[in-house]
Write a protein that holds these residues in place. Structure first.
Motif, short mmCIF file in Angstrom:
data_model
loop_
_atom_site.label_atom_id
_atom_site.label_comp_id
_atom_site.label_asym_id
_atom_site.label_seq_id
_atom_site.Cartn_x
_atom_site.Cartn_y
_atom_site.Cartn_z
N ALA A 68 2.89 5.12 -9.16
CA ALA A 68 4.00 4.58 -8.39
C ALA A 68 4.24 3.13 -8.80
CB ALA A 68 3.69 4.65 -6.89
N MET A 69 5.46 2.69 -8.56
CA MET A 69 5.85 1.30 -8.79
C MET A 69 6.00 0.62 -7.44
SD MET A 69 6.47 -0.76 -11.36
CE MET A 69 7.25 0.03 -12.76
N LEU A 70 5.26 -0.50 -7.27
CA LEU A 70 5.29 -1.25 -6.03
C LEU A 70 5.72 -2.68 -6.28
CD1 LEU A 70 1.99 -0.35 -4.10
CD2 LEU A 70 4.27 0.60 -3.76
N LYS A 71 6.27 -3.31 -5.26
CA LYS A 71 6.49 -4.75 -5.32
C LYS A 71 5.15 -5.44 -5.49
CE LYS A 71 10.79 -4.85 -2.67
NZ LYS A 71 11.49 -5.37 -1.46
N ARG A 72 5.15 -6.52 -6.29
CA ARG A 72 3.89 -7.16 -6.66
C ARG A 72 3.11 -7.67 -5.46
NH1 ARG A 72 2.86 -12.46 -7.88
NH2 ARG A 72 5.08 -12.96 -7.98
N ASN A 73 3.81 -8.11 -4.41
CA ASN A 73 3.11 -8.76 -3.30
C ASN A 73 2.56 -7.78 -2.26
OD1 ASN A 73 5.48 -7.94 -2.15
ND2 ASN A 73 6.19 -9.99 -1.53
N VAL A 74 2.67 -6.48 -2.49
CA VAL A 74 2.05 -5.51 -1.58
C VAL A 74 0.53 -5.64 -1.71
CG1 VAL A 74 1.75 -3.07 -1.02
CG2 VAL A 74 3.99 -3.93 -1.76
N PRO A 75 -0.20 -5.86 -0.62
CA PRO A 75 -1.65 -6.02 -0.72
C PRO A 75 -2.32 -4.81 -1.38
CG PRO A 75 -0.88 -6.67 1.46
CD PRO A 75 0.29 -6.04 0.77
N VAL A 76 -3.33 -5.07 -2.21
CA VAL A 76 -3.96 -3.98 -2.97
C VAL A 76 -4.73 -3.02 -2.07
CG1 VAL A 76 -4.11 -5.33 -5.08
CG2 VAL A 76 -5.99 -5.42 -3.45
N ASP A 77 -5.07 -3.45 -0.85
CA ASP A 77 -5.80 -2.57 0.06
C ASP A 77 -4.91 -1.96 1.12
OD1 ASP A 77 -5.28 -4.91 1.38
OD2 ASP A 77 -7.30 -5.16 2.22
N ALA A 78 -3.60 -2.14 0.99
CA ALA A 78 -2.68 -1.62 2.00
C ALA A 78 -2.65 -0.10 1.99
CB ALA A 78 -1.27 -2.17 1.75
N LYS A 79 -2.68 0.49 3.19
CA LYS A 79 -2.49 1.93 3.32
C LYS A 79 -0.99 2.22 3.27
CE LYS A 79 -6.89 2.56 3.91
NZ LYS A 79 -7.69 3.11 2.79
#
Length: 326
Positions: free
Chosen positions: A299-310
């Protein structure tokens, strides 16, 4: 996007179910997806990739000329050494991905289905005074993949592109059926794709959209050389590498295995805490059912999404693993 006009003769093999969408023309599977995956993981069988485009470049200037156009350093590419390269827009967005090998006289490349005509048109427009000839070989040559660890014997005279993930063969199309009979069992494109997702390898048109830059996918290094001369889009590559971070990043997702349906390409991704009505933070690029890991995706995410986010991929719970560092 024009695709190769003929379907593979290997679709006549027992159990073959045709693939759809971008991979139309070859088999999605031959009746048992997980068995086919396990065979590939064990280094047996092969994958029919004959729907991919095959382009060659010949002539004394082929490597020095391609070096000017591609993101990869290829001017001294040794014969037999596999590499991959991109062609970027002037703004640094990914337009083409080429999987290359030079046999000492010819550069052989396979490319995504439906992209060869546009690629060839661009290459022809850049020939100028260079001693090169570009040719579409798709009608006569088919790509076949042997998995890593395979001890299958390659027919004499066939060009091979060997990588850590296996060998890509540029096989005469007329030999597809005899090769299939001798080197089975055949594995479908879904098994091949599941192993690609597992190893976090991006694919043009799946992990990319019209504004993707190489840094977002981890293609710096493997497909983009940072210490080479000028090429189209290089300014963007250098600026992002030296001065900033890409706006998005590729991630690997473990999906909730209780869901019957996989989230398809483009499925919105949101924070699980925000629910299905929350702000979209990215999208699924490729999903697959893996024989050991269960449902997985890139998946492609915005860079600032926390790496541990559910996360939620559509309605499916997802836990992320970092592919490209934020």
């Amino acid at each position: 996007m024009q695709r190769h006009s003929t379907h593979s003769p290997l679709l006549s093999l027992p159990g073959a179910v045709p693939a759809e969408g971008r991979d139309e023309g070859v088999a999605a599977h031959y009746g048992d997806l997980f068995r086919e995956q396990r065979a590939l993981a064990a280094g047996t069988g092969f994958v029919d990739l004959s729907h991919r485009g095959v382009v060659t470049v010949t002539g004394d200037d082929r490597l020095s000329w391609l070096h000017l156009l591609l993101t990869q350093h290829v001017s001294e590419l040794p014969a037999g050494q596999a590499t991959e390269a991109l062609i970027l827009s002037a703004n640094g967005h990914i337009e083409h991905a080429l999987y290359l090998v030079d046999d000492g006289e010819t550069v052989w490349a396979h490319v995504e289905p439906g992209t060869k005509d546009e690629l060839i048109a661009y290459l022809e427009s850049m020939k100028f005074f260079y001693r090169v000839e570009v040719a579409d070989r798709t009608e006569e040559v088919a790509v076949v993949h042997l998995p890593a660890g395979s001890i299958a014997e390659v027919p004499e005279g066939v060009v091979v592109r060997e990588t850590p993930h296996g060998r890509d063969l540029f096989l005469p199309r007329a030999e597809l059926e005899s090769f299939g009979a001798a080197h089975g069992p055949a594995a479908g494109i879904l098994a091949y794709e599941a192993l690609r997702v597992e190893t976090h390898r991006p694919r043009l048109g799946f992990e990319t959209d019209h504004r993707t830059i190489p840094h977002e996918l981890g293609w710096i290094g493997s497909a983009v050389h940072l210490q080479k001369g000028c090429y189209r889009g290089q300014e963007t590559v250098a600026r992002v590498h030296n001065l900033g971070k890409p706006p998005r990043r590729l991630v690997f997702l473990h999906l909730d295995g209780s869901e019957v349906h996989l989230p398809g390409h483009g499925t919105p991704i949101r924070l699980a805490s925000d629910g299905a009505e929350g702000r979209q933070l990215g999208f699924v690029t490729t999903s697959a059912r893996h024989h050991e890991l269960g449902p997985i995706a890139l998946a492609m995410l915005k860079r600032n999404v926390p790496v541990d986010a559910k996360l939620l991929a559509g309605d499916t719970a997802a836990a992320q693993e970092t592919v490209v560092e934020p």
